[in-house]
Design a protein around this motif. Sequence first.
Motif: not given
Lengths: 427, 144
Positions: B40-41, B63-65
């Motif tokens: 989902g990154d 948006r991500g880790c």
Amino acid sequence: MTENLVNRKEARIKYLDQDKISRDFPILKRKVKGRRLVYLDSAATSQKPRQVIQKISEYYERYNANPHRGIHTLSGESTEAYEGARTRLARFLNAPANGVVFTKNCTEAINLVAYSWARRRLVDGDEILCTVMDHHSNIVPWQMVAADTGVKLRYVPVTDEGDLDLSKLDELVTGKTRLVAVTGASNVLGTITQLESLIESARAVGALVLVDGAQLVPHVPVDFKAMGADFLAIAGHKMLGPTGIGALVARPELLEEMEPFLGGGGMILDLTLEGSKWIEPPWKFEAGTPVVAEAIGLRAAVDYLDEIGMEAIRQHEKKLVNYALREFAKIEDFHLYGELGPERHTATFSFNIGDSRGGIIHPHDVGTYFDSLGLAIRAGHHCAKPLMRRFKVVSMSRASCYLYNSESDIDKLVDAIHKARKFFTGV
Amino acid sequence: MEFEDLYQEIILDHYRKPRNICEGDDTGHICVKHENPLCGDELSLHMKMNRNDTIKDICYRARGCSISISSASIMTEAVKGLKKNEAMELIETVRRMMHGEVVGDGLGDIEALQGVAKFPVRVKCALLAWMALKDALQSPYRQR
């Protein structure tokens, strides 16, 4: 029943001997990254007690042979063990033994119904009712059926609390509905679904019901006959058994009417070059050399679960749910998905940790960080993408417990949540 | 040990205080969006080139880790002012680094990404921003 007996039963139900149980699972002694493993991933696969591992070794060391075929001693023993496993599993679930088909896993059990029943029975205009909560394994096979037959899929929505929203069930289950395919317990939210209402609605319109029991059967006492479902799919490896075995439990008369999914040896009554006749179910669905060692392992798992008692396991998990929900409620900026309370919840918890600036700490970061502390959890979409979308997230972290987990594991989890936030956000 | 290799202080610093997040308007920018559907990154990269083929301005929204965010932050800092071919060379160096090759030093904060190579599942997170950059540099709209 005398009062004495009731008390004794209750006493047995309330307490699990946690020390004995943890001694039974050799893997729980393992150290990960220098710390004792805290295994919180049983919804993915459960650990196996020594009793299961030993029975599998014993089979290979003493009586490994191809069952049903040979006339020698070993083959006889192997046949007896394999069929004994079927009878034992049937007794565990209060199902007829000739309604138990061994499969590779729960997914295969569901696909068996999709191929042998749905594809042959359903036509354009019929409907299958699935749910937004279900695992991909109980959605994809029906989407494939739909693509091939023109059957329409409909979905039961999910509420904010993580329950199946049955408020419009009357509109979803109609005269067109031929099958309701629903999970017994969510692999993500831990929600135990309202099977009774769903089965009743399906009955009323003459639809069949398939229950995905992968997350239900390991945690909740299940009586197949009393439940009233037509099909129940289970996964051996999630209930202390080995990988490579699952089962489709079905009403035998349905199996009679179904054609085999796999063709091959072991399922033939007679074969000429022009065609074949099948033997009776469940064997007509078990073409090829069966999963003997796996069935023996699953039987040992069922023996182990019964020895402790499914009701005792359920009570233990309710206690864990109570404790966890209370502890989670104290954590700030913490999002738990599915909060129906212990009566409707298995000890599976999916969550996201806020990053104190409006976002979340990515579950993959959480998973990697937890691993460094010796905690094994799952991070990702959990093969439940529709459910992720329902909650407007891409992924979640999931901690799932079983009979070998205790409140102290929940404490370690909560501690790790605080530490992870501090580590990644610096505050 | 490996854990500390992955989450080096430099990485955490970029994650906590990401540099070059887009603010305001993107007019005249080359915009590309990359995502890693598995985790989902999501990253959208906005870049402006000078006439002499150097990167004038670069920013992103993501948006991500922590790995994908910090890698994007590190990348944008490293490539601002580089010529197109220099940036392409750097992308290749990082790609080789992610596959475990020793690529030498002098790379500044980029070196902090070296530990990611030991976590194969996270390599994609680290490469997300770099692949978006490659795409942006090769974009036909570059000359506008």
